[in-house]
Scaffold this active site. Structure first.
Site, mmCIF file in Angstrom:
data_model
loop_
_atom_site.group_PDB
_atom_site.id
_atom_site.type_symbol
_atom_site.label_atom_id
_atom_site.label_comp_id
_atom_site.label_asym_id
_atom_site.label_seq_id
_atom_site.Cartn_x
_atom_site.Cartn_y
_atom_site.Cartn_z
ATOM 1 C CG HIS A 96 -2.370 1.149 1.389
ATOM 2 N ND1 HIS A 96 -3.282 1.446 1.019
ATOM 3 C CD2 HIS A 96 -1.241 2.373 1.573
ATOM 4 C CE1 HIS A 96 -3.511 2.147 1.084
ATOM 5 N NE2 HIS A 96 -2.278 3.108 1.703
ATOM 6 C CD GLU A 97 1.947 3.533 4.032
ATOM 7 O OE1 GLU A 97 1.983 4.583 3.138
ATOM 8 O OE2 GLU A 97 0.730 2.856 4.164
ATOM 9 C CG HIS B 124 0.579 6.228 -0.714
ATOM 10 N ND1 HIS B 124 -0.565 6.803 -1.272
ATOM 11 C CD2 HIS B 124 -0.125 5.171 0.268
ATOM 12 C CE1 HIS B 124 -1.938 6.773 -0.437
ATOM 13 N NE2 HIS B 124 -1.663 5.880 0.133
ATOM 14 C CD GLU C 205 -3.894 6.964 2.149
ATOM 15 O OE1 GLU C 205 -3.853 5.845 2.068
ATOM 16 O OE2 GLU C 205 -3.683 8.424 2.813
#
Length: 894
Positions: free
Chosen positions: A331-332, A335, A354
Site C-alpha cells: 500500500h505505502e 503511494h 488512499e
C-alpha cells in the site's frame, strides 16, 4: 495542476509601476485554503535536534512568488516560538517582518511585511524553537528501551508543528533538508545524504540531496540511535535505468528483524513499475519501523514509516503480522506513484491517494502472493465500508472541506475501502487493460504535480472511449454519500426472462434518511442457464430498469452482483434469496461473500429475523476458504451480543457456533503445525477468539488457559515466559488467563509490559489486558492506559475493551467521562474524530446516545474532528437500539 513558477528578478520599472496594484486588506484571514496569490517555490529546512532534549530549533527559508501587491501573506505554523523573521525582496533589500499567530488552534499565521510590497519573488527566513511533540504529530519524540528518538508524521496538517510553511497539498516544491544532530546519533530523511561535517563540539551536520517537488505533508526525517540495515539493491527495470538503494531503519537492537520485509520489497517495486509504466522516481528507499506512530504507516517518498510491528518480523511471527507486513508495504509503496508523484490538489480528493493505494495494493498482493486472497480482502473491505456508508452521517468520497476536522476525519473506510471498491467496479466495467492505459496516462500527465478527480476520470474515459454517461456514473459514487440498494424481481415477459430493477439508497431499519437517490451502477448479474451460469452487465443509471437474461433456464436463480465487483447491495424476495442460497456451491468465493452481505443487509434492513439469518448463513461455515467460513460471524456476534436476552437464548446461539466451528478448531489444533498454510494459522486465531471469548466454550477456554498460564510463569530471570504460548494464539490465551486468574494475571502483565520492547508481544499483552471483565480490574487496566508506560498509539487497545454488556459499557462510560481531560491531553487533536467512540462507542440504546450527545454538546467543538465522530457514533447507537426493538429474540429458540 499547480505549476511551479520560475524565479524572476524584479526590475526597477516593475517596482515603480506596480504601486498601482491594490494591497489586500489585513482582515482577509483564510478560513480554509490559503489564498493563491502567495505561492512557495522552494524550502531550505535546517533543524538542530537532540532527541534527549525537550525542544528543537530550526531555520526555515522559503522562496515565495508574490503575485499581487500586499503588506502581508498567510501561511501555517503551530506551537512555534519564532524569534526572528526576515523578508528579503527580489532586489536584495531586507524588510522588517512580524510573525503573528492569528488562529493558534488552526495554526494560521500572518507575516506582516511592515509595508506594501509589489508582485515579485520574496525570500522568507524564520529562526525558531519548538517542543518535540508528545502526541505523535509533526516532529515528535518517542522512546525504545529507554532510548529517545525524534521522528516525523506530517500528514495531514502537522508539518506546521515542525516548521513554518504553506501546509497544503496543492503547494509542491523542492526541499533542501539539513539536520544538525549529536555525533552519536543517526539521521535519515526523504533523500540520500550527500554531506556530513562537524558542527561544533559533540555535533554534526548532515545534508541531504534536494527533493523532487513535494507538499509539506510528505517531508520526513528521523534522528536517533537507529540501526541501519542494507538490503539488496533493487535491480534496474525497463522503466528505471539505475539500481535502487534499499535500507531498513529500526530502533537500536531491532535491525536484524528487518530482513523479511527487505526481501519482499523488490517484487513490490517491480510489480508497481510494470503496472504504471513508470520507474520508481525517488533517489533511494528506506523503510523505517517507528517505535510509536499515530497511523499504520506513512508514504513519505524515500523514507516510508511504519508501526514497528509491521516491519519487525521473525521466523515465528504470527501469520497476521506477516500478511499485514506485505499488504501495508505494498500500500505505502503504491503511494510512491499515486500520492507522491501525483498528489491531490486539495483534501477533498484524498481518495486519489488512499483509494488508489488500497486498490493497487490488492493488485500487487494478488500477483505476488495469490494465496493471501487479496481478491477477497477487496470484497470484505467494500462490505465493511458499506456498513459505515449506510449511516446518514457518512461522508462522501469527495467530501467538501469546511475545516481542519474534515481533513483529519477523511482518513476512514469511505476514502480507503469504498474508494478502492469504486475503482475496482469501474475497472471491471471498462476492462483491466483499458483502465491501466488510463492510469498510465494520468500519472504521466500529472507527474510531480497535482491532480483532481476530473483529471483521473477524464483519463479513464478517454482510454475507454466513454462519454458523459460514464463520467457521470463515476462521479455519482464520488459526489454523493451512501450505498445503492438494488431491488430485483424475476419475471417472464414475451417468452423471455427479465430481471426488473429499481434502485434507492440503502438505509438500516430505524434510519430517518431519504432513500430517494440514484447512481450510475455498473451492474453485473449471474444467473442460471441449462449449462451452468452466465453473466450479463449493464450501466443502470435510472431509478427503475430491467435486464433481459438471455439463455436463462426455466425457474432460474440470480445473483445480482456477479463476481462481487459492484459497490452496491441488493434486495430480493425472501423466496428468491432462499433459491440463491441453494446455489452456494455454484458461486465463487467472492460471490459467496456477496451473498453473506445480502443476508446481513436484509437483516439490518428489518426484512429478515435472526432465525432466518442463522439458517441462511449456516452453509457458509463449512467452506474451505477462511474468509467465507467466517463471514457469518459479523451477523452472529451482533445477534449474540445485542439480541439474546436469556441464558436459554445464549445457549442456543453457543450451540450454533459450536456445531459450526468447533470441529474445524479441533482439526486445526491449538499449536501451529510445521509448514502449515498461513490461512490455517489465521483461521485458528479467529476461531479461538470467537469460541473462547465471545461464546466462551469451556473446552476451548481450557486449552487456551493452559497456554496463558504457561506464558504467565516466571523464568529464572524473573520475566514472563511469553514464548510458551503459540505465537498466533498468545493474545487470546492471555485474555482467557486474565478472565480466569484475575488480578495476579493483570498485575503480571502490567509489570511486564514496560520491560518488553517487542511490538508483537506488547500487542498480545494489551489484547489480554483489554479482556479483563472484573469491574475493579477493568478500572485498573484503564488507569494503566493513561500511564506513560503505555505508548500513545497503544491506548485505544485498552480503552475499547470491556463493552459487550450494558453494565460493562456503563462502567467504561463512567471512567472515560471522569478521565476525559487526561485522554485528550495524551491523544491530542489527531485522534479527535475517534474520541466520541473511544468515550462512549458500542452502545445500543437511545439513552446511551442521549448521554453521549449531552456530554459532547460543548466539548465536541473544542477538539478538531470530534463533531463528525459524535454524529456517527450517536447514529450507530440509535440504529442498534431500533433493530433490537424490531427483532423478536424468541425466534432464536425456534
Amino acid at each position: 495542476m499547480r505549476r511551479l513558477v520560475r524565479p524572476f528578478v524584479l526590475t526597477a520599472l516593475a517596482a515603480c509601476c506596480g504601486a498601482a496594484l491594490a494591497a489586500p486588506a489585513t482582515d482577509d484571514q483564510p478560513h480554509g485554503r490559503l489564498p493563491g496569490w502567495a505561492q512557495p517555490e522552494s524550502y531550505q529546512l535546517d533543524f538542530k535536534v537532540d532527541p534527549r532534549q525537550q525542544d528543537f530549533s530550526g531555520t526555515t527559508v522559503i522562496k515565495v512568488k508574490l503575485t499581487q501587491a500586499s503588506d502581508h501573506l498567510w501561511l501555517h505554523g503551530r506551537e512555534l516560538k519564532v524569534g526572528k523573521v526576515a523578508v528579503t525582496d527580489a532586489a536584495g533589500k531586507k524588510h522588517a517582518a512580524k510573525y503573528v499567530e492569528v488562529a493558534p488552534q488552526e495554526g494560521v499565521v500572518r507575516i506582516d511585511f511592515g509595508g506594501t510590497l509589489q508582485p515579485q519573488e520574496l525570500t522568507l527566513a524564520f529562526d525558531y524553537t519548538a517542543p518535540l511533540n508528545q502526541q505523535l504529530q509533526g516532529l515528535y519524540k518517542v522512546s525504545h528501551e529507554g532510548q529517545p528518538y525524534a521522528m516525523t508524521q506530517m500528514e495531514p496538517i502537522s508539518a506546521r508543528f515542525a516548521f513554518p510553511g504553506f501546509d497544503e497539498p496543492g503547494f509542491k516544491t523542492p526541499f533542501d533538508i539539513r539536520l544538525t544532530i549529536p555525533d552519536d546519533e543517526v539521521g535519515v530523511a526523504n533523500t540520500k545524504q550527500v554531506k556530513e561535517e562537524t558542527a561544533g563540539k559533540g555535533w554534526k551536520k548532515l545534508t541531504f540531496s534536494t527533493t523532487k517537488p513535494l507538499p509539506t505533508y510528505l517531508v520526513a526525517f528521523g534522528v536517533g540511535p537507529w540501526d541501519v540495515v542494507k538490503g539488496l539493491d533493487i535491480l534496474p527495470s525497463q522503466y528505471r535505468s539505475e539500481k535502487l538503494e534499499l535500507r531498513g531503519i529500526a530502533a537500536k537492537g531491532e535491525g536484524h528483524r528487518m530482513q523479511h520485509v527487505l526481501g519482499e520489497t523488490p517484487s513490490i517495486i517491480h510489480t508497481l513499475e510494470d503496472y504504471y509504466g513508470f520507474g520508481y522516481p525517488w533517489d533511494k528507499l528506506d523503510l523505517l519501523a517507528a517505535p510509536d506512530f499515530s497511523a499504520g504507516a506513512m508514504e513519505n517518498p524515500g523514507l516510508v514509516t511504519f508501526r514497528d510491528w509491521l516491519l519487525l518480523i521473525d521466523p515465528d511471527s504470527s501469520a497476521n503480522y506477516v500478511r499485514g507486513s506485505f499488504n501495508v508495504t505494498a500500500h505505502e509503496l503504491a503511494h510512491q506513484w499515486t500520492g507522491d508523484t501525483v498528489t491531490l490538489a486539495w483534501w477533498d480528493d484524498l481518495w486519489l491517494n488512499e483509494a488508489f493505494a488500497t486498490w493497487m495494493q490488492q493488485k500487487v498482493t494478488q500477483k505476488v502472493h495469490p494465496e493471501y486472497r487479496a481478491d477477497l480482502d477487496r470484497v470484505r473491505g467494500a462490505q465493511g465500508a458499506m456498513n459505515g456508508d449506510s449511516l446518514v452521517t457518512t461522508r462522501k468520497i469527495r467530501q467538501p472541506i469546511t475545516g481542519n476536522g474534515d481533513i483529519e476525519t477523511a482518513f476512514d473506510g469511505i476514502t480507503y475501502q469504498k474508494g478502492a471498491a469504486v475503482l475496482g467496479m469501474f475497472e471491471g466495467y471498462v476492462g483491466e487493460p483499458t483502465f491501466q492505459q488510463g492510469m498510465r496516462t494520468y500519472i504521466q500527465d500529472h507527474k510531480f504535480g497535482n491532480a483532481t478527480a476530473d483529471d483521473l476520470i477524464d483519463a479513464i474515459a478517454k482510454a475507454a472511449d466513454k462519454g458523459d454517461d460514464f463520467k457521470q456514473a463515476f462521479k455519482s459514487f464520488l459526489n454523493q454519500p451512501g450505498v445503492p440498494y438494488v431491488q430485483t424481481e424475476l419475471s417472464q415477459e414475451g417468452g423471455k426472462t427479465v430481471l426488473k430493477l429499481s434502485q434507492s439508497r440503502y438505509l438500516p431499519y430505524g434510519s430517518k434518511g431519504d432513500t430517494k437517490q440514484v447512481w450510475g451502477v455498473p451492474m453485473c448479474v449471474r444467473y442460471g442457464t441449462a449449462s451452468g451460469s452466465k453473466v450479463s452487465c449493464e450501466l443502470f443509471n435510472q431509478a427503475t430498469g430491467s435486464m433481459v437474461l438471455e439463455g436463462a433456464s426455466k425457474g432460474t436463480w440470480v445473483l445480482p452482483n456477479a463476481n462481487a465487483t459492484g459497490y452496491y447491495r441488493f434486495a430480493m424476495a425472501k423466496n428468491d434469496l432462499g433459491s440463491l442460497g441453494k446455489q452456494i456451491g455454484k458461486l465463487d468465493d467472492a460471490e459467496q461473500l456477496a451473498y453473506a452481505d445480502a443476508v446481513n443487509a436484509s437483516f439490518k434492513h428489518g426484512d429478515l429475523d435472526a432465525g432466518d439469518v442463522l439458517a441462511a448463513l449456516k452453509p457458509l461455515t463449512s467452506s474451505k476458504t477462511r474468509e467465507v467460513a467466517i463471514a457469518p460471524l459479523s451477523s452472529f456476534n451482533w445477534i449474540y451480543r445485542n439480541l439474546a436476552q436469556t441464558d436459554a437464548q445464549r445457549a442456543k446461539l453457543a450451540a450454533w457456533a459450536k456445531a459450526a466451528y468447533l470441529p474445524r478448531m479441533t482439526q486445526l489444533g491449538y499449536h501451529r503445525k510445521a509448514n502449515e498454510a498461513d490461512s490455517d494459522s489465521l483461521l485458528r486465531n479467529t476461531l479461538a477468539d470467537e469460541l473462547a471469548l465471545v461464546v466462551k466454550l469451556p473446552e476451548v477456554r481450557a486449552e487456551l488457559l493452559k497456554q496463558g498460564d504457561a506464558a504467565l510463569k516466571r523464568k529464572a530471570d524473573g520475566r514472563l515466559d511469553l514464548a510458551a504460548a503459540d505465537p498466533d494464539l498468545i493474545g487470546s490465551a492471555l485474555a482467557v488467563a486474565v478472565q480466569e486468574r484475575g488480578k495476579p494475571a493483570v498485575d503480571a502483565l502490567i509489570a511486564e509490559l514496560p520491560q518488553t520492547s517487542d511490538p508483537a508481544l506488547r500487542n498480545a499483552m494489551l489484547d489480554g489486558l483489554a479482556e479483563a471483565n472484573d469491574p475493579a480490574l477493568t478500572q485498573q487496566v484503564r488507569n494503566f492506559a493513561l500511564d506513560k508506560k503505555v505508548k500513545v498509539g497503544e491506548m485505544g487497545m485498552l480503552l475499547r475493551g470491556g463493552r459487550d454488556t450494558r453494565t460493562e459499557r456503563d462502567a467504561a462510560w463512567q471512567w472515560a467521562t471522569t478521565n476525559y481531560d487526561k485522554i485528550v491531553e495524551r491523544t491530542g487533536s489527531f485522534s479527535g474524530g475517534r474520541l466520541p467512540d473511544l468515550v462512549g462507542g458500542g452502545g445500543c440504546s437511545q439513552d446511551e446516545a442521549d448521554r453521549l450527545q449531552a456530554f459532547f454538546k460543548d466539548r465536541a467543538k473544542q477538539v478538531s474532528g470530534a463533531e463528525r465522530g459524535l454524529a456517527q457514533t450517536s447514529e450507530a447507537t440509535v440504529l442498534c437500539s431500533a433493530l433490537v426493538e424490531k427483532q423478536n429474540p424468541a425466534v432464536i429458540l425456534r
